[in-house]
Write a protein that holds these residues in place. Structure first.
Motif, short mmCIF file in Angstrom:
data_model
loop_
_atom_site.label_atom_id
_atom_site.label_comp_id
_atom_site.label_asym_id
_atom_site.label_seq_id
_atom_site.Cartn_x
_atom_site.Cartn_y
_atom_site.Cartn_z
N LEU A 112 0.84 -1.20 0.00
CA LEU A 112 0.00 0.00 0.00
C LEU A 112 0.87 1.25 0.00
O LEU A 112 0.57 2.24 -0.67
CB LEU A 112 -0.91 0.00 1.24
CG LEU A 112 -1.94 -1.12 1.29
CD1 LEU A 112 -2.70 -1.07 2.62
CD2 LEU A 112 -2.93 -1.01 0.14
N VAL A 117 -0.83 4.92 -1.00
CA VAL A 117 -2.12 5.03 -0.30
C VAL A 117 -1.91 5.90 0.95
O VAL A 117 -0.96 5.68 1.71
CB VAL A 117 -2.64 3.62 0.08
CG1 VAL A 117 -3.87 3.68 0.96
CG2 VAL A 117 -2.92 2.80 -1.18
N PRO A 118 -2.77 6.90 1.17
CA PRO A 118 -2.61 7.79 2.33
C PRO A 118 -2.58 7.02 3.66
O PRO A 118 -3.24 5.98 3.78
CB PRO A 118 -3.84 8.70 2.27
CG PRO A 118 -4.39 8.56 0.90
CD PRO A 118 -3.95 7.24 0.36
N LYS A 119 -1.83 7.56 4.61
CA LYS A 119 -1.54 6.84 5.85
C LYS A 119 -2.79 6.32 6.59
O LYS A 119 -2.83 5.16 7.00
CB LYS A 119 -0.72 7.73 6.78
CG LYS A 119 -0.10 6.93 7.91
CD LYS A 119 0.95 7.71 8.66
CE LYS A 119 1.45 6.84 9.81
NZ LYS A 119 2.06 7.61 10.88
N GLU A 120 -3.77 7.19 6.75
CA GLU A 120 -4.96 6.77 7.51
C GLU A 120 -5.68 5.60 6.84
O GLU A 120 -6.09 4.65 7.50
CB GLU A 120 -5.95 7.93 7.67
CG GLU A 120 -5.75 8.62 8.99
CD GLU A 120 -6.68 9.80 9.16
OE1 GLU A 120 -7.87 9.69 8.77
OE2 GLU A 120 -6.19 10.81 9.69
N GLU A 121 -5.80 5.70 5.53
CA GLU A 121 -6.46 4.64 4.80
C GLU A 121 -5.63 3.35 4.89
O GLU A 121 -6.16 2.25 5.06
CB GLU A 121 -6.69 5.02 3.34
CG GLU A 121 -7.57 3.98 2.67
CD GLU A 121 -7.73 4.19 1.18
OE1 GLU A 121 -7.48 5.30 0.68
OE2 GLU A 121 -8.11 3.19 0.52
N MET A 122 -4.32 3.52 4.80
CA MET A 122 -3.43 2.37 4.88
C MET A 122 -3.63 1.64 6.21
O MET A 122 -3.82 0.42 6.24
CB MET A 122 -1.98 2.84 4.75
CG MET A 122 -0.98 1.74 4.88
SD MET A 122 0.66 2.41 5.10
CE MET A 122 0.68 2.63 6.86
N SER A 124 -6.18 1.69 8.22
CA SER A 124 -7.49 1.03 8.38
C SER A 124 -7.58 -0.21 7.49
O SER A 124 -8.14 -1.22 7.89
CB SER A 124 -8.64 2.02 8.17
OG SER A 124 -8.87 2.21 6.80
N ARG A 125 -6.97 -0.16 6.29
CA ARG A 125 -7.02 -1.35 5.43
C ARG A 125 -6.21 -2.50 6.03
O ARG A 125 -6.63 -3.65 5.99
CB ARG A 125 -6.41 -1.03 4.06
CG ARG A 125 -7.40 -0.35 3.14
CD ARG A 125 -7.04 -0.76 1.72
NE ARG A 125 -7.12 0.36 0.80
CZ ARG A 125 -6.71 0.29 -0.47
NH1 ARG A 125 -6.15 -0.81 -0.93
NH2 ARG A 125 -6.83 1.32 -1.27
N GLU A 128 -8.09 -3.99 8.91
CA GLU A 128 -9.24 -4.75 8.41
C GLU A 128 -8.82 -6.14 7.90
O GLU A 128 -9.43 -7.15 8.26
CB GLU A 128 -9.86 -3.95 7.26
CG GLU A 128 -11.24 -4.36 6.87
CD GLU A 128 -11.71 -3.55 5.64
OE1 GLU A 128 -12.31 -4.15 4.75
OE2 GLU A 128 -11.43 -2.33 5.60
N LYS A 163 -6.86 -4.84 -2.32
CA LYS A 163 -8.25 -4.96 -2.80
C LYS A 163 -8.38 -5.56 -4.20
O LYS A 163 -9.01 -4.96 -5.08
CB LYS A 163 -8.97 -3.60 -2.75
CG LYS A 163 -9.18 -3.06 -1.35
CD LYS A 163 -10.08 -1.82 -1.44
CE LYS A 163 -10.25 -1.12 -0.12
NZ LYS A 163 -11.14 -1.77 0.82
#
Ligand code: ADP
Ligand code: ADP
Length: 236
Positions: A112, A117-122, A124-125, A128, A163
């Motif tokens: 990622l 991919v931006p840190k916050e999204e990274m 959370s992914r 998950e 994804k």
């Protein structure tokens, strides 16, 4: 509705005379779990690589027929585009893991990060996929200190975090003990039920029969059977 279509697929490695894949024809539905079985040299790894264009010369027409994923013809797109659609998990997690990361979290985040991919999204992914594959407890452990089954799930998590719509696994359990192998099957089954299409090479027919919707049997590059486990066993 067919999600993946393989139409009269033929492939020959450069400088060889024998077809590694010889006229394969089958369709895979979205979210289904397909197992591939066959002897050494049957063409299983070559087929896995054909799904994301990794066989040499694939884009230059060193093949016949077609592989369609949704409406994308594999040989007419690019590896970088395909990588976002199709994730490939190798036999040995040692070859998949970067080796440069000290924790499971960092290892899964690696792809990622490379994709920006931006840190916050990274974060959370990664959280998950760790949750989904039941490896959240190992978040801060060194990936190389884990058991084979745990390590293989970390490798799978790194792919899943990107994804993809399809995950292709080339004998992911062959180096694992029965418990590790069971963990990988259960994880992959869960992914198939969540809508991801799964294609998995496996030597153990009884495991394929237990989990797969369809089984593809290859022999010397040819498709011998493509059917449900029920049909295959009722014929035997
Ligand atoms: P499997 O995964 O079922 O063991 P492979 O897909 O690895 O089978 O191999 C299918 C055929 O293609 C075999 O005859 C093998 O020798 C040949 N082959 C595989 N990789 C290469 C390669 N890089 N160059 C030439 N021939 C290859
Ligand atoms: P798998 O069990 O995944 O099919 P193999 O042990 O058959 O793997 O092959 C390992 C590697 O050797 C692969 O990268 C494959 O492409 C390559 N290979 C296999 N057969 C040949 C061949 N006949 N000529 C050249 N390379 C080959």
């Amino acid at each position: 509705m067919a999600y993946i279509k393989v139409e009269n697929l033929k492939y020959r490695y450069p400088n060889t005379t024998k077809l590694a894949l010889d006229g394969l024809d089958f369709e895979i539905e979205k979210g289904s779990f397909v197992g591939i079985i066959g002897e050494n040299g049957a063409g299983k790894s070559t087929l896995c690589q054909a799904f994301n264009g990794l066989v040499p010369g694939f884009f230059k027409g060193a093949y016949g027929g077609k592989v369609l994923i949704e409406d994308t013809e594999v040989a007419k797109t690019t590896v970088s585009k395909l990588c976002q659609k199709v994730g490939l998990v190798f036999q040995n997690p040692f070859n998949q893991l970067s080796g440069a990361k000290e924790t499971v979290f960092e290892e899964i985040a690696f792809g990622l990060q490379n994709f920006g991919v931006p840190k916050e999204e990274m974060i959370s992914r990664v959280d998950e996929v760790m949750e989904l594959l039941d490896i959240a407890a190992y978040r801060d452990r060194n990936p190389f200190d884990l058991s084979g089954g745990q390590m293989q799930r970390v490798a799978l998590a790194g792919i899943l975090a990107m994804k993809p719509e399809v995950i292709v696994l080339d004998e992911p359990t062959s180096q694992l003990d029965p418990a590790g192998s069971e963990e990988v099957f259960a994880a992959v089954d869960k992914l198939a039920k969540s809508g991801i299409t799964i294609i998995m090479v496996e030597q153990k027919l009884e495991k394929l029969a237990e989990y797969c919707d369809k089984i593809l049997l290859l022999h010397q590059g040819k498709q011998i059977v493509f059917d449900t486990p029920e049909q295959i066993f009722s014929r035997a």
